[in-house]
Design an enzyme around this catalytic site. Structure first.
Site, PDB file in Angstrom:
ATOM      1  N   THR A  16      65.394  73.075  21.317  1.00 21.29           N
ATOM      2  CA  THR A  16      65.203  74.092  20.369  1.00 21.29           C
ATOM      3  C   THR A  16      66.431  74.756  19.863  1.00 21.29           C
ATOM      4  O   THR A  16      66.885  75.406  20.615  1.00 21.29           O
ATOM      5  CB  THR A  16      63.833  74.963  20.725  1.00 21.29           C
ATOM      6  OG1 THR A  16      62.847  74.055  20.777  1.00 21.29           O
ATOM      7  CG2 THR A  16      63.551  75.741  19.537  1.00 21.29           C
TER       8      THR A  16
ATOM      9  N   PHE B  97      67.563  78.339  17.964  1.00 20.66           N
ATOM     10  CA  PHE B  97      66.952  79.702  17.616  1.00 20.66           C
ATOM     11  C   PHE B  97      68.145  80.339  16.785  1.00 20.66           C
ATOM     12  O   PHE B  97      69.276  80.059  17.025  1.00 20.66           O
ATOM     13  CB  PHE B  97      66.622  80.409  18.807  1.00 20.66           C
ATOM     14  CG  PHE B  97      65.612  80.030  19.640  1.00 20.66           C
ATOM     15  CD1 PHE B  97      64.356  80.485  19.577  1.00 20.66           C
ATOM     16  CD2 PHE B  97      65.742  79.038  20.436  1.00 20.66           C
ATOM     17  CE1 PHE B  97      63.380  80.057  20.464  1.00 20.66           C
ATOM     18  CE2 PHE B  97      64.633  78.426  21.341  1.00 20.66           C
ATOM     19  CZ  PHE B  97      63.543  78.857  21.173  1.00 20.66           C
TER      20      PHE B  97
END
Length: 419
Positions: free
Chosen positions: A293, A295
């Site tokens: 992921t 960010f």
């Protein structure tokens, strides 16, 4: 000049030259004080003509002695009369309407100074509860930071805007689940700047209460993307059970523990299991080990772009005549050998539909879009500056969301995250 200890009603006068000057007058009420000063006329050589003092220095010295006596008397008066005293200075009444102790403390330069440097103790907002992957990303981006959990993405944006937090760390895309559209919309709605990025490997675990076995589970809860990322593995484990979506992974673990749900499991991190007293029934249950992921780190002010380290720049643009301009925009980067790392389209909320045609022939309805683009170049790079200058000619709206260092942290798909 003559100095006499003040009494209840005594007037003092000093005759300097031929002019009479009223130095000060202390009325009968000691809680009133009237001070008047006047300069003595001096001759060309600087000496006053007559009077007590023979020079300006003498006259100033006498005034200083008199002023010290007045100040001493005023302090005695303050002690005797308290906070209700009304002072008269140069004929003007002065009344403290608010006690000094109750006045708000003024802001200092320290209150308005920039946040500490990168890596120092910062207040970092993230979405979720303790144990969430966003909390781990905040810790990776800003070690030893003060992580502030927020129940919604919108709250994290507002926390930075209202100076409750110094930074926000929020997810924008996942290697398996794709983009988090909500945060792309919020990037445009708010005026925060992207100042960095961090990529976090996602390592999912199946959690349940102590003593609960997989055979007893008839429901699995987690974030929608976590459920999608573990769908095949759950089937292989024989868990053909109900799957319910909640706001975040750590929140699912907290919900199971708080409600003592012995028939429900949660998909979350190993840290969430530790925080909420759950057992790990299965470790690393994501379908693909290359589950990462991305960010972004948000701040109120942008950072100064550099060219000595790899930088990435994020922009958003739109055009009033639809998507036909997209090829020209992409060409502006291709001609300058600038690599694009992402392109994302989102509906143009202010003008979602464009009608083309006339009433006789008919009309066509085209959807209008905003385009988000990430490219590998710094805003300090002349190539990027020239590319955006050309893009601005083709578009009706262009905004730079941030120019920031790329996350170059080494990572191996086989290595599991600490989460």
């Amino acid at each position: 000049m003559q100095c006499v200890a003040p009494s209840s009603s005594i007037g003092f006068k000093s005759t300097i030259g031929t002019t009479s000057y009223n130095v000060f007058h202390l009325p009968a009420r000691l809680n009133q004080l009237n001070i008047q000063c006047a300069a003595a006329p001096a001759t060309a050589n600087g000496f006053a003509s007559g009077g007590v003092g023979k020079s300006r220095a003498d006259w100033q010295s006498s005034c200083a002695i008199l002023a010290s006596k007045v100040e001493s008397q005023q302090q005695n008066t303050d002690n005797s009369t308290g906070a209700d005293q009304i002072t008269v200075v140069n004929g003007h009444n002065s009344l403290d309407l608010v006690p000094i102790k109750k006045l708000p403390k003024p802001l200092t330069i320290a209150d308005l100074s920039p946040a500490p440097s990168h890596g120092s103790t910062l207040r970092v907002a993230y979405q979720g509860v303790p144990g969430a992957y966003s909390e781990a990303a905040a810790g990776k981006a800003y070690p030893n930071c003060d992580a502030i959990p927020c129940d919604q993405f919108e709250v994290a944006f507002q926390a930075v805007e209202l100076w409750i937090a110094d930074r926000a760390v929020l997810p924008v895309e996942n290697s398996l689940g794709g983009s988090i559209h909500r945060n792309y919309d919020l990037l445009l709605r708010h005026r925060l700047h992207i100042v960095g990025e961090v990529q976090l490997p996602v390592h999912h675990c199946l959690l349940a209460l102590p003593g609960v076995r997989k055979e007893f589970i008839n429901r699995v809860i987690s974030h929608p993307q976590a459920l999608a990322q573990c769908e095949l593995t759950l089937t292989k484990l024989g868990l053909t059970v109900t799957r319910e979506a909640v706001d975040d992974t750590a929140g699912a673990a907290e919900f199971v523990a708080a409600n003592d749900l012995r028939d429900t499991a949660a998909i979350a991190s190993a840290r969430a299991a530790e925080l909420y007293g759950l057992n790990i029934l299965a470790d690393g249950i994501q379908d693909d080990s290359s589950n990462v992921t991305r960010f972004v780190m948000l701040a109120r002010e942008p950072i100064i772009p550099r060219t000595d380290i790899p930088f990435k720049t994020s922009i958003v643009f739109a055009h009033e005549h639809g998507t036909s301009v997209l090829f020209k925009v992409l060409s502006a980067f291709a001609f300058r050998n600038i690599s694009l790392t992402k392109i994302e389209s989102r509906p143009h909320r202010n003008r979602p539909i464009r009608v083309v045609g006339d009433e006789n022939v008919g009309t066509a309805k085209h959807f209008e879009y905003l385009f988000y683009v990430d490219f590998e170049a710094s805003m300090a790079d002349v190539r990027a500056q020239n590319a955006l200058a050309e893009v601005q000619e083709y578009t009706s709206f262009l905004r730079v969301l941030g120019s920031y260092p790329m996350d170059m942290t080494p990572w191996s798909p086989s290595a599991s995250s600490s989460q």
